[in-house]
Design an enzyme around this catalytic site. Structure first.
Site, PDB file in Angstrom:
ATOM      1  N   CYS A 117     -11.276 -51.773  12.435  1.00  0.00           N
ATOM      2  CA  CYS A 117     -10.245 -52.764  12.158  1.00  0.00           C
ATOM      3  C   CYS A 117      -9.034 -52.079  11.550  1.00  0.00           C
ATOM      4  O   CYS A 117      -8.635 -52.376  10.421  1.00  0.00           O
ATOM      5  CB  CYS A 117     -10.762 -53.811  11.183  1.00  0.00           C
ATOM      6  SG  CYS A 117     -12.385 -54.389  11.629  1.00  0.00           S
TER       7      CYS A 117
ATOM      8  N   ARG B 112     -12.711 -23.139  16.267  1.00  0.00           N
ATOM      9  CA  ARG B 112     -12.344 -24.127  17.282  1.00  0.00           C
ATOM     10  C   ARG B 112     -12.382 -23.560  18.693  1.00  0.00           C
ATOM     11  O   ARG B 112     -12.953 -24.174  19.601  1.00  0.00           O
ATOM     12  CB  ARG B 112     -10.928 -24.638  16.981  1.00  0.00           C
ATOM     13  CG  ARG B 112     -10.533 -25.864  17.772  1.00  0.00           C
ATOM     14  CD  ARG B 112      -9.061 -26.220  17.541  1.00  0.00           C
ATOM     15  NE  ARG B 112      -8.749 -26.470  16.152  1.00  0.00           N
ATOM     16  CZ  ARG B 112      -8.811 -27.670  15.552  1.00  0.00           C
ATOM     17  NH1 ARG B 112      -9.160 -28.735  16.250  1.00  0.00           N
ATOM     18  NH2 ARG B 112      -8.517 -27.804  14.270  1.00  0.00           N
TER      19      ARG B 112
ATOM     20  N   GLU C 121     -12.678 -14.445  12.779  1.00  0.00           N
ATOM     21  CA  GLU C 121     -13.597 -15.553  12.517  1.00  0.00           C
ATOM     22  C   GLU C 121     -13.096 -16.830  13.175  1.00  0.00           C
ATOM     23  O   GLU C 121     -12.716 -17.780  12.506  1.00  0.00           O
ATOM     24  CB  GLU C 121     -13.798 -15.730  11.007  1.00  0.00           C
ATOM     25  CG  GLU C 121     -12.531 -15.643  10.198  1.00  0.00           C
ATOM     26  CD  GLU C 121     -12.761 -15.663   8.689  1.00  0.00           C
ATOM     27  OE1 GLU C 121     -13.858 -15.318   8.220  1.00  0.00           O
ATOM     28  OE2 GLU C 121     -11.810 -16.043   7.983  1.00  0.00           O
TER      29      GLU C 121
ATOM     30  N   GLY D  57      -8.262 -19.170  14.051  1.00  0.00           N
ATOM     31  CA  GLY D  57      -7.039 -19.880  14.406  1.00  0.00           C
ATOM     32  C   GLY D  57      -6.574 -19.666  15.831  1.00  0.00           C
ATOM     33  O   GLY D  57      -5.445 -20.025  16.170  1.00  0.00           O
TER      34      GLY D  57
HETATM   35  C1  LIG Z   1     -11.167 -22.831   9.298  1.00  0.00           C
HETATM   36  C2  LIG Z   1     -11.165 -21.393   9.120  1.00  0.00           C
HETATM   37  C3  LIG Z   1     -11.430 -20.549  10.207  1.00  0.00           C
HETATM   38  C4  LIG Z   1     -11.604 -21.050  11.607  1.00  0.00           C
HETATM   39  O1  LIG Z   1     -10.390 -21.570  12.103  1.00  0.00           O
HETATM   40  P1  LIG Z   1     -10.292 -22.045  13.635  1.00  0.00           P
HETATM   41  O2  LIG Z   1      -8.928 -22.621  13.731  1.00  0.00           O
HETATM   42  O3  LIG Z   1     -11.367 -23.050  13.850  1.00  0.00           O
HETATM   43  O4  LIG Z   1     -10.483 -20.842  14.483  1.00  0.00           O
HETATM   44  C5  LIG Z   1     -11.529 -19.204   9.964  1.00  0.00           C
HETATM   45  N1  LIG Z   1     -11.365 -18.699   8.709  1.00  0.00           N
HETATM   46  C6  LIG Z   1     -11.091 -19.480   7.646  1.00  0.00           C
HETATM   47  C7  LIG Z   1     -10.926 -18.867   6.313  1.00  0.00           C
HETATM   48  C8  LIG Z   1     -10.977 -20.846   7.807  1.00  0.00           C
HETATM   49  O5  LIG Z   1     -10.675 -21.623   6.759  1.00  0.00           O
END
Ligand SMILES: *Cc1c(COP(=O)(O)O)cnc(C)c1O
Length: 387
Positions: A335, A264, A261, A227
């Protein structure tokens, strides 16, 4: 912001009539991933790349040397990642895992399974027992907390409320094949470094005493989620990995493992969706440029309701309508009035045939898009790397 290499490649694809295309700049990806790696103290935290952001093979292979593992969110992603990176450490999360997916994870020896409910834990325990295999898990917690201002708060059935997680202890007590290793939390997306650190501290403040009371074998593990923010309105404004790295290292304690983890913030900058202007016209006072392709190939601006950042690359020998000094809305071939890449973009001069290169298309781009809608030709995929 566009590099000469990406621009030159875009123009040559246009000349060869091969647009739209996704261009993945693997060298840029490598440079960025190395910078993220360098900003973090090794192991504090470990980085598992969230494959769902972009599971494209060359992207995963390019990232592999700079990350500690890969996070997958389905059996499909699990098989895909195992096929591409057979030796990668894998963590498997996501709500609604089926028995088939859990059995696959057990059979493939996934390093960590993130358990999302007491029922899932019960089924996993039965499957591990039947397979005569040990599994290592983190319990995913869903802390309430204040999450206003984030791009996406993970409200809903993601992980367990602290009360519900308590129920897992009695299940674990009679599940000798399941080893509790720690706690997982992914609470929101779109946090800057300071907000991310505050959230991580909140997770650790809850999870450390909980795990100490639960009593686990081996060092406690805390997966603090992904995130990390990216800014589509201001692509130069990247997540402050250096500040984050210093602050997270200060949160770490000896004899425990921290892990993140991100998805993005790792891959978004390395991808471009490149296309070409098919038509320019005015409708009810607004200027529109209709582009080859559409948001069925790059859904990101529709899902996130933003203007996808773009660069115009004029072609020397274009003809047809043009417009100068107007705010132009970029739409695709679908469209539907929802097929909008960006609204009222200030432009110097654009002409039919000019190339439009959309930046920040390397995450949640092609792979989240509904590409069969209207059955237009699929884009090309081009990978740029050191010769
Ligand atoms: C989607 C997700 C991420 C990655 O989130 P980003 O916003 O792409 O960094 C990490 N952990 C879990 C559990 C997710 O669902």
């Amino acid at each position: 912001m566009i590099t000469e290499t990406v621009a030159a490649h875009s123009v040559s694809l246009a000349t060869a009539r091969r647009l739209p295309a996704f261009i993945y700049d693997l060298e840029a990806l490598r440079t960025h991933a190395a910078a993220v790696r360098d900003a973090l103290t090794p192991g504090a935290p470990e980085i598992f790349y969230a494959a769902k952001a972009n599971p494209d093979g060359p992207i995963l292979r390019t990232l592999a040397p700079f990350v500690d593992g890969i996070e997958v969110a389905s059996g499909g992603e699990l098989q895909h990642v195992r096929g591409i990176l057979p030796n990668a450490r894998i963590a498997f999360g996501g709500p609604g895992k089926t028995d088939e997916e859990l059995s696959l994870a057990i059979e493939l020896g996934v390093e960590r399974i993130h358990v999302e409910s007491p029922h899932e834990l019960t089924r996993l325990a039965q499957l591990a027992h039947a397979a005569d295999r040990d599994v290592d898990i983190l319990l995913r917690v869903n802390l309430a907390g204040e999450r206003s201002g984030v791009a996406l708060a993970m409200s809903g059935p993601f992980g367990m409320d602290p009360e519900l997680i308590g129920a897992c202890r009695s299940i674990l007590a009679s599940a000798p094949r399941v080893r509790l290793r720690g706690i997982h939390a992914h609470l929101a997306s779109g946090l800057d470094a300071d907000a991310m650190i505050r959230q991580s501290a909140e997770i650790l403040a809850w999870a450390r005493p909980w795990l100490a009371a639960a009593g686990i074998a081996g060092p406690a593990e805390y997966n603090l989620g992904g995130g990390q923010a990216v800014n589509y309105a201001d692509p130069q404004n990247v997540f402050d990995w250096a500040s984050y790295g210093k602050q997270i290292a200060a949160l770490a304690s000896p004899n425990e493992v921290l892990r993140i983890e991100p998805g993005r913030a790792i891959s978004v900058y390395a991808g471009w969706y490149v296309t070409q202007i098919l038509d320019i016209k005015q409708a009810h006072g607004e200027w529109y440029a209709v582009l080859r392709g559409g948001t069925m190939q790059l859904r990101t601006p529709v899902t996130k309701q933003h203007n996808q950042p773009s660069v115009i690359l004029p072609l020397p020998d274009t003809s047809g309508p043009s417009v100068e000094g107007e705010a132009v809305t970029y739409v695709g071939q679908l469209c539907t009035p929802k097929d909008v890449f960006a609204r009222r973009v200030p432009t110097d001069r654009i002409q039919v045939g000019d190339v439009v290169a959309f930046a920040m298309a390397g995450a949640y781009g092609w792979n989240i898009s509904h590409h069969d809608f209207l059955m237009h030709p699929k884009p090309e995929f081009a990978y740029l790397d050191r010769a």
